[in-house]
Scaffold this motif. Structure first.
Motif: not given
Length: 480
Positions: A408, A412, A414, A476
């Motif tokens: 995740y 994104h 991160r 994604a």
């Protein structure tokens, strides 16, 4: 005492430092729409005050874990303080906060659906079955254990108490979350704090001496004190006080009740750190009350590793009559409150993957009846067998959740390493444990260690490739 106080300070400080860092990584936005408003149904999606959701979350994830597990893990001495502290901050709180925040941002999705969305359809199907079964297993465990204690207190048979608890579980599972859970759990959650801080006062101002960490604390890498090695057994024994996969199934339930994303820090991260503090206190009193880890080990052995008897003796001795009431809460009420939320969570998981709305009571019954029938059947199995496999499966779930969080975060863009490293560590622990455990493959210690490292390297390699692919955007585009 110094080691204990330093660990306590680190746990408190992490809420004001590391938690804020994670909050930035997950982009907590107080103005973003939340499921409690956009999907409000008056049953499961329902806004509640932040203080209430915090106490409910604490009670949901706690149960017996930070008390019983900490006492059993305390036989290893002050090294248990390190696992509770660093496990809570860098593994448990990351998992709890991430699972809650991802659910909050994904419309209140339950844990298996989150895993499936970021790990693929095959993993989703496996996790649906695995997580649903684990929730029913937790519910069954927490029917049997309190019923046995109540039998000794009241004279009614264990079977009678199982059925009484089952009736309560049915009501708590079917009724809107604000009717039973929202009203009574905050009171019981606050009582957990009262009990822990009462014991903390005894530790700070009483006659007990808490051992400090030293080089000798690591001497029991082999067969001391109970013939089981620190690595990996300590990390399975102390679960809820450091990291527990069960928590990842509970966070989405509270994600459906938050009123803004900034509440994720106190509710998810804060509840896990609070549980770590409770576990730290109970591990300390376990080491100090009997005058040392060897004495604690002998006491637990004499009680058949029944930590409930140790809790009862400690609280009655240190806190008097008030302690007797708190002991009843700790060994009876706390596990019951984890059991009913486990069954409620099982209903939500099943409803999510069957796509059955839960606003109407009849549809909640369709989902719940088979779940409770399976739970009753499991409760008839020997308790010791159920618990051993639950403890291992629980930590497997934590590893899977952390791998999902790594993907995740990568999707994104991160810092996915925040979850990748803890996931790798937990993969090693669960692999190593099942290879050498009596309920596992029973390999020799160093054979299990070698194979465990190889399995971990393989999994980390595969997941590392997946995380890098997600970072580049390949995964994604393939998400649901």
């Amino acid at each position: 005492m110094i080691t204990f106080l330093l660990c306590l300070g680190l746990l408190v400080a992490s809420y004001f430092t590391y938690a804020r860092y994670l909050e930035r990584q997950f982009g907590a936005d107080p103005a973003a729409p939340v499921p409690s408003e956009t999907l409000r149904d008056g049953v499961d999606y329902l806004p509640l005050p932040a203080w209430r959701t915090f106490l409910i979350q604490l009670l949901n994830i706690a149960g017996l874990g930070p008390i019983f597990g900490a006492l059993l893990g305390a036989v290893y001495g002050p090294v248990a303080f390190l696992w509770i502290t660093f496990g809570s901050i860098f593994i448990g709180a990351v998992q709890d906060y991430a699972s809650g925040m991802i659910s909050l941002k994904e419309g209140g999705l339950s844990f298996p659906e989150i895993v499936g969305k970021y790990m693929g359809l095959t993993v989703r199907q496996v996790m649906r079955a695995f997580t649903l079964f684990l929730m029913i297993l937790v519910g069954a465990v927490f029917m049997v254990a309190p019923a046995g204690i109540l039998e000794g207190l009241t004279g009614l048979t264990q079977s009678v108490w199982v059925w009484i608890i089952l009736v309560y579980y049915i009501l708590a599972t079917l009724l809107p979350i604000d009717k039973i859970i929202g009203r009574f759990y905050p009171v019981f959650g606050a009582a957990l704090f009262v009990m822990a801080f009462g014991i903390l006062g005894v530790l700070l101002f009483g006659p007990y001496e808490i051992p400090n960490l030293s080089a000798a604390s690591f001497d029991n890498f082999g067969a001391n004190p109970r013939g089981v090695p620190i690595v990996p057994v300590l990390f399975i024994t102390i679960a809820c006080g450091a990291v527990s996969g069960f928590h990842a199934t509970q966070s989405p339930m509270m994600a459906r009740c938050l009123t803004n994303e900034r509440q994720g820090r106190p509710v998810f991260f804060g509840a896990m750190i609070s549980e770590g503090i409770i576990a730290l206190i109970w591990a300390a009193i376990g080491m100090a009350f009997w005058g040392g880890t060897e004495e604690l080990s002998a006491e637990l052995a004499a009680q058949g590793d029944n930590a409930g008897a140790a809790v009862d003796l400690i609280t009655r001795t240190t806190l008097g009559r008030f302690g007797a009431i708190l002991a009843l809460l700790g060994v009876v009420v706390a596990p019951i409150t984890s059991g009913d939320t486990a069954f409620r969570c099982a209903r939500l998981i099943a409803a999510d993957f069957l796509r059955v709305e839960q606003k109407h009571l009849l549809k909640r019954l369709y989902i719940s009846v088979p779940i409770f029938l399976v739970g009753v059947a499991i409760s008839l199995l020997p308790f010791g067998v159920i618990w051993k496999y639950f403890a291992w499966a629980n930590q497997v779930l934590a590893a899977i959740c952390l791998w999902t969080v790594a993907v995740y975060l990568s999707v994104h863009r991160r810092r996915w390493v925040l979850a990748f490293l803890p996931a790798t560590f937990m993969t090693f622990i669960v692999s190593f444990y099942i290879l050498i455990a009596p309920e596992g493959l029973r390999l020799s210690y160093f054979t299990g260690l070698t194979v465990g490292i190889a399995v971990t390297a393989l999994v980390a390699g595969v997941m590392g490739y997946g995380v890098r692919s997600a970072w580049r955007g390949k995964m994604a585009r393939g998400r649901d």
